[in-house]
Design a protein around this motif. Sequence first.
Motif, PDB file in Angstrom:
ATOM      1  N   ALA A  50      -9.302  27.578  54.452  1.00 57.94           N
ATOM      2  CA  ALA A  50      -8.114  27.540  53.607  1.00 57.94           C
ATOM      3  C   ALA A  50      -7.147  28.667  53.976  1.00 57.94           C
ATOM      4  N   ALA A  51      -7.688  29.845  54.301  1.00 59.17           N
ATOM      5  CA  ALA A  51      -6.833  30.963  54.709  1.00 59.17           C
ATOM      6  C   ALA A  51      -6.074  30.630  55.987  1.00 59.17           C
ATOM      7  N   LEU A  52      -6.739  29.972  56.922  1.00 59.56           N
ATOM      8  CA  LEU A  52      -6.066  29.577  58.163  1.00 59.56           C
ATOM      9  C   LEU A  52      -4.970  28.556  57.880  1.00 59.56           C
ATOM     10  N   GLY A  65       1.330  27.576  54.760  1.00 60.86           N
ATOM     11  CA  GLY A  65       1.371  27.797  53.322  1.00 60.86           C
ATOM     12  C   GLY A  65       2.566  28.617  52.865  1.00 60.86           C
ATOM     13  N   VAL A  66       2.525  29.075  51.622  1.00 64.33           N
ATOM     14  CA  VAL A  66       3.651  29.799  51.039  1.00 64.33           C
ATOM     15  C   VAL A  66       3.871  31.163  51.702  1.00 64.33           C
ATOM     16  N   ALA A  67       2.836  31.713  52.317  1.00 65.08           N
ATOM     17  CA  ALA A  67       2.961  33.003  52.995  1.00 65.08           C
ATOM     18  C   ALA A  67       2.731  32.848  54.497  1.00 65.08           C
ATOM     19  N   ALA A  68       3.090  31.693  55.030  1.00 66.96           N
ATOM     20  CA  ALA A  68       2.848  31.393  56.451  1.00 66.96           C
ATOM     21  C   ALA A  68       3.409  32.501  57.340  1.00 66.96           C
ATOM     22  N   GLY A  69       2.588  32.925  58.295  1.00 62.90           N
ATOM     23  CA  GLY A  69       3.017  33.938  59.240  1.00 62.90           C
ATOM     24  C   GLY A  69       2.832  35.365  58.772  1.00 62.90           C
ATOM     25  N   THR A  70       2.412  35.573  57.516  1.00 63.94           N
ATOM     26  CA  THR A  70       2.171  36.939  57.024  1.00 63.94           C
ATOM     27  C   THR A  70       0.938  37.498  57.728  1.00 63.94           C
ATOM     28  N   ALA A  71       1.127  38.580  58.451  1.00 62.59           N
ATOM     29  CA  ALA A  71       0.069  39.087  59.337  1.00 62.59           C
ATOM     30  C   ALA A  71      -1.131  39.646  58.584  1.00 62.59           C
ATOM     31  N   ASP A  72      -0.893  40.159  57.368  1.00 62.59           N
ATOM     32  CA  ASP A  72      -1.983  40.744  56.582  1.00 62.59           C
ATOM     33  C   ASP A  72      -1.979  40.101  55.203  1.00 62.59           C
ATOM     34  N   MET A  73      -2.955  39.253  54.958  1.00 61.65           N
ATOM     35  CA  MET A  73      -3.011  38.535  53.693  1.00 61.65           C
ATOM     36  C   MET A  73      -4.457  38.226  53.337  1.00 61.65           C
ATOM     37  N   VAL A  74      -4.682  37.965  52.058  1.00 57.12           N
ATOM     38  CA  VAL A  74      -5.989  37.518  51.569  1.00 57.12           C
ATOM     39  C   VAL A  74      -5.768  36.202  50.843  1.00 57.12           C
ATOM     40  N   TYR A  75      -6.652  35.235  51.096  1.00 56.22           N
ATOM     41  CA  TYR A  75      -6.614  33.983  50.354  1.00 56.22           C
ATOM     42  C   TYR A  75      -7.840  33.930  49.460  1.00 56.22           C
ATOM     43  N   GLY A  94      -7.394  22.865  56.348  1.00 54.10           N
ATOM     44  CA  GLY A  94      -7.741  23.880  57.336  1.00 54.10           C
ATOM     45  C   GLY A  94      -8.791  23.404  58.312  1.00 54.10           C
ATOM     46  N   ALA A  95      -9.780  22.638  57.817  1.00 54.12           N
ATOM     47  CA  ALA A  95     -10.825  22.101  58.698  1.00 54.12           C
ATOM     48  C   ALA A  95     -10.227  21.169  59.739  1.00 54.12           C
ATOM     49  N   ALA A  96      -9.282  20.309  59.310  1.00 55.38           N
ATOM     50  CA  ALA A  96      -8.625  19.411  60.261  1.00 55.38           C
ATOM     51  C   ALA A  96      -7.797  20.197  61.265  1.00 55.38           C
ATOM     52  N   ASN A  97      -7.086  21.230  60.809  1.00 51.30           N
ATOM     53  CA  ASN A  97      -6.258  22.028  61.713  1.00 51.30           C
ATOM     54  C   ASN A  97      -7.087  22.746  62.769  1.00 51.30           C
ATOM     55  N   VAL A  98      -8.256  23.235  62.376  1.00 52.44           N
ATOM     56  CA  VAL A  98      -9.129  23.911  63.341  1.00 52.44           C
ATOM     57  C   VAL A  98      -9.564  22.943  64.440  1.00 52.44           C
ATOM     58  N   VAL A  99      -9.896  21.716  64.057  1.00 50.24           N
ATOM     59  CA  VAL A  99     -10.301  20.725  65.057  1.00 50.24           C
ATOM     60  C   VAL A  99      -9.130  20.389  65.977  1.00 50.24           C
ATOM     61  N   ILE A 100      -7.924  20.244  65.423  1.00 52.98           N
ATOM     62  CA  ILE A 100      -6.746  19.979  66.261  1.00 52.98           C
ATOM     63  C   ILE A 100      -6.553  21.107  67.270  1.00 52.98           C
ATOM     64  N   ASN A 101      -6.712  22.344  66.825  1.00 58.51           N
ATOM     65  CA  ASN A 101      -6.582  23.477  67.751  1.00 58.51           C
ATOM     66  C   ASN A 101      -7.634  23.435  68.846  1.00 58.51           C
ATOM     67  N   GLN A 102      -8.857  23.056  68.489  1.00 60.33           N
ATOM     68  CA  GLN A 102      -9.915  22.945  69.498  1.00 60.33           C
ATOM     69  C   GLN A 102      -9.569  21.889  70.542  1.00 60.33           C
ATOM     70  N   LEU A 103      -9.025  20.764  70.090  1.00 59.34           N
ATOM     71  CA  LEU A 103      -8.665  19.694  71.020  1.00 59.34           C
ATOM     72  C   LEU A 103      -7.499  20.109  71.910  1.00 59.34           C
ATOM     73  N   ILE A 104      -6.528  20.801  71.342  1.00 63.73           N
ATOM     74  CA  ILE A 104      -5.393  21.247  72.152  1.00 63.73           C
ATOM     75  C   ILE A 104      -5.829  22.331  73.124  1.00 63.73           C
ATOM     76  N   ASP A 105      -6.831  23.123  72.739  1.00 63.83           N
ATOM     77  CA  ASP A 105      -7.375  24.126  73.663  1.00 63.83           C
ATOM     78  C   ASP A 105      -7.951  23.476  74.915  1.00 63.83           C
ATOM     79  N   ASP A 106      -8.521  22.279  74.766  1.00 60.99           N
ATOM     80  CA  ASP A 106      -9.114  21.577  75.911  1.00 60.99           C
ATOM     81  C   ASP A 106      -8.754  20.099  75.844  1.00 60.99           C
TER      82      ASP A 106
END
Length: 457
Positions: free
Chosen positions: A238-240, A246-256, A426-438
């Motif tokens: 969810a943090a990813l 999300g509402v704080a997208a791109g904030t380098a230091d955050m807690v969810y 977030g789970a779906a986004n992580v998988v998309i990133n893995q696929l784009i990585d390879d």
Amino acid sequence: MTQGQHFTRLAGGAAQPAGHASLRRTNLSLVLRHLRDHGSSSRADIAEATGLHRATVSNLMAELLERRLVREVGIEHAGTVGRPRRAVALDGAHVGVLGLEINVDYVAVHGTDLGGRVLVERRVGFDAMGSGTNHSLRELGRVARQAIDELTRAGAGPSGLGPGDLAAAGASGIAAAGGGIRVAGIGVAVPGLVDVGHGVVALAPNLGWRDVSLASRLSVALGDVRAPVTVDNDANLAALAEYTSGVAAGTADMVYLTGEVGVGGGIIVGGRLLRGADGFSGEVGHMPVDPGGSRCGCGRSGCWETKVGLAALVRMATPDQAYGMGTTPVPDPEERVAEIARGLAGGDPLMLAAVAEVGRWLGLGGSILVNLFNPRVIVVGGYFATLARWLLPFAQAELEDLVVAGPAARCRFVASDLGFGAASLGAANVVINQLIDDPTAIGSPPVRLAAPQPTAT
């Protein structure tokens, strides 16, 4: 061949050094990421932005077009002179990705294609807390199979295949036929400690799970759906999602913070998810805040989630509907929270007192996180976000009173707008990133059969 040099065979049939294959994967990923982040571009623009040679980009584009991961989208004119440029864009409409979350009282699904187009999204009420590991895994498998069937049907149109054809062909057969959606990866979010590398849930106190090989068991349950399964902590995922969109997208230091029965934390430091030495960071719900407090699902007493988790609020605000009373069917968490929101809007004194109490404890625990990590924002999800207008003023006041740096810390609570589906997204986004990585893992480009040669008579 030089001694010690390893070769691999590319789609065209020519042997190439293994280093060449790795470099090509990296370059294919670089092009796809550019298109995902910047939209349609010409080959020349991609070469300029990535630093790759134009001939290299043209060669990579040919493979991506074959794999149907990009598509031609029209002509771009570069000023008043010069040749027009043909633009390309990220495609992948035939590649499906599934994000799942299993939590105390529901299973959530977020299914997309590679471009992020949402095709399936729902939450199913389910008493995972009281159902045991085996029953819960069967339910997770059932919901996953149903979602995969829906994803497959969602992409049937271009190939002209109907439901009967889909059932006969299966996911791999549809992909081979050139139409429909093939599920290329599955991500699962779980509220607990996860060994991500092995897909094992080491401990999920609120589910009653210990050492559950979730990735392998779900793969077996899905049968002929040959898609890799990734498992991770729900708050991390969810943090990813919050950091990305999300509402704080791109904030380098955050807690969810999750606002569920259990309270987990995903911590972003310097733009990166903090996992810790063993990948178990973020179990903020089990910070001890009241030594004489209630017993927690982890077996200890006085954990933060016993003060601010949804079960604590429900117990105080609607004691006749408390968790653990065996209600059937299991109420969806949003239904529980909606009822409390109506009571708050109507001025119900019991509910107002309950929210004030939870808010103060939320601020106390938040101050500990601010003192440790100095985030710019604490994004709250789940029921925290739904009841933010009543809850967060108390939390913010308590946080500002207890943070050592005082106003200098400049941290504020912010309500997420991703709802209870943040972890599955977030789970779906992580998988998309893995696929784009390879991109080469998504599927082989079409095989071109050589023309038959005349035979001698």
